[in-house]
Scaffold this active site. Sequence first.
Site, PDB file in Angstrom:
ATOM      1  N   ASP A  39       0.591  -0.988   0.278  1.00  0.00           N
ATOM      2  CA  ASP A  39       0.655   0.263  -0.125  1.00  0.00           C
ATOM      3  C   ASP A  39       1.306   1.190   0.019  1.00  0.00           C
ATOM      4  OD1 ASP A  39      -3.577   0.302   0.747  1.00  0.00           O
ATOM      5  OD2 ASP A  39      -2.330   1.941   1.582  1.00  0.00           O
ATOM      6  N   VAL A  56       0.909   1.541  -6.872  1.00  0.00           N
ATOM      7  CA  VAL A  56       0.481   0.650  -8.025  1.00  0.00           C
ATOM      8  C   VAL A  56       0.826   1.074  -9.686  1.00  0.00           C
ATOM      9  CG1 VAL A  56      -0.518  -0.700  -6.535  1.00  0.00           C
ATOM     10  CG2 VAL A  56      -1.228   1.237  -7.884  1.00  0.00           C
ATOM     11  N   ASN A  82      -6.657  -5.585  -5.301  1.00  0.00           N
ATOM     12  CA  ASN A  82      -7.048  -4.835  -5.025  1.00  0.00           C
ATOM     13  C   ASN A  82      -7.005  -3.650  -5.266  1.00  0.00           C
ATOM     14  OD1 ASN A  82      -9.520  -4.637  -2.810  1.00  0.00           O
ATOM     15  ND2 ASN A  82      -7.794  -3.425  -1.637  1.00  0.00           N
ATOM     16  N   TYR A 147     -15.302   5.828 -12.779  1.00  0.00           N
ATOM     17  CA  TYR A 147     -15.443   4.686 -12.433  1.00  0.00           C
ATOM     18  C   TYR A 147     -15.648   2.886 -12.380  1.00  0.00           C
ATOM     19  CZ  TYR A 147     -15.136   1.461  -8.145  1.00  0.00           C
ATOM     20  OH  TYR A 147     -14.896   0.240  -6.704  1.00  0.00           O
ATOM     21  N   LYS A 151     -13.676  -0.352 -13.441  1.00  0.00           N
ATOM     22  CA  LYS A 151     -14.627  -1.280 -13.411  1.00  0.00           C
ATOM     23  C   LYS A 151     -14.566  -2.181 -14.307  1.00  0.00           C
ATOM     24  CE  LYS A 151     -12.754  -0.909  -8.839  1.00  0.00           C
ATOM     25  NZ  LYS A 151     -11.834  -1.694  -8.172  1.00  0.00           N
ATOM     26  N   THR A 182     -16.717   1.364   4.293  1.00  0.00           N
ATOM     27  CA  THR A 182     -14.860   0.728   3.483  1.00  0.00           C
ATOM     28  C   THR A 182     -15.348   2.165   4.224  1.00  0.00           C
ATOM     29  OG1 THR A 182     -14.135   2.327   2.028  1.00  0.00           O
ATOM     30  CG2 THR A 182     -14.887  -0.510   2.016  1.00  0.00           C
TER      31      THR A 182
END
Length: 259
Positions: A39, A56, A82, A147, A151, A182
Amino acid sequence: MGGGDFEGLAALVTGAGSGIGLATAVVLAERGAQVAAFDLDPSMAPDRLLRLRGDVTDEPSVEAAVAEVVARFGRLDVLVNNAGIGAIGTVEANPIEEWRRVLDVNVLGLVRFARAALPHLRRSPHAVVVNTCSIVATAGLPERALYSASKGAVQSLTLAMAADYVHERIRVNCVNPGTVDTPWVGRLLAAAPDPRAERAALEARQPLGRMVSATEVAHAIAYLASPQAASTTGTVLAVDGGMAGLRVRPSTPGVEVQA
């Protein structure tokens, strides 16, 4: 499933500093895996995990993380892609630079880790990649154009990868969570004009009447990653409280409708 079904296996989870990623890393460790938590800020991960700081979108950072996992654990069997970021807006609203940023993280970040991990996954008898996708890949939600595009690409890429690597016995699956409770969703709620009403609306659009928990998604990821699911590949697993497939009539207190 449970107990030690990941005993002797090594897993790398990206975006493991909080939310779904952190919950997944913990679940895999509890079930016997050696786990690396990657992370931008992995400090919230428990001490028993290998905490790896990186981005990433930075290829050397990705390659260094995979190399560190193999150096420390001697192998890599499970890759959980993830890491991701969100975006709110219509197709007109988000600047092109934001489109590039979200796609770089959500799609190309997955690609970078897969490319770095595959040479090591090929040496594993239980090789598997699990990608975190979203309900927005299959359902049109308002103000989620960017988004959703990212996805949708993740879901299609999952199926293409599953087809490409099935003969090498590398399984590839994804989970499609609904709205998950979250920290990211918490920040969205906090910024809403009426956070309480917004939370109620998010909960109401899922047939179970509540948001999905990060731990519930983590257990779904663990199922897809487990050697006990050795015949499961090219699968898109919804963890969304029924949001994708159910069309439930609103209930009216005191009224019973007979079929």
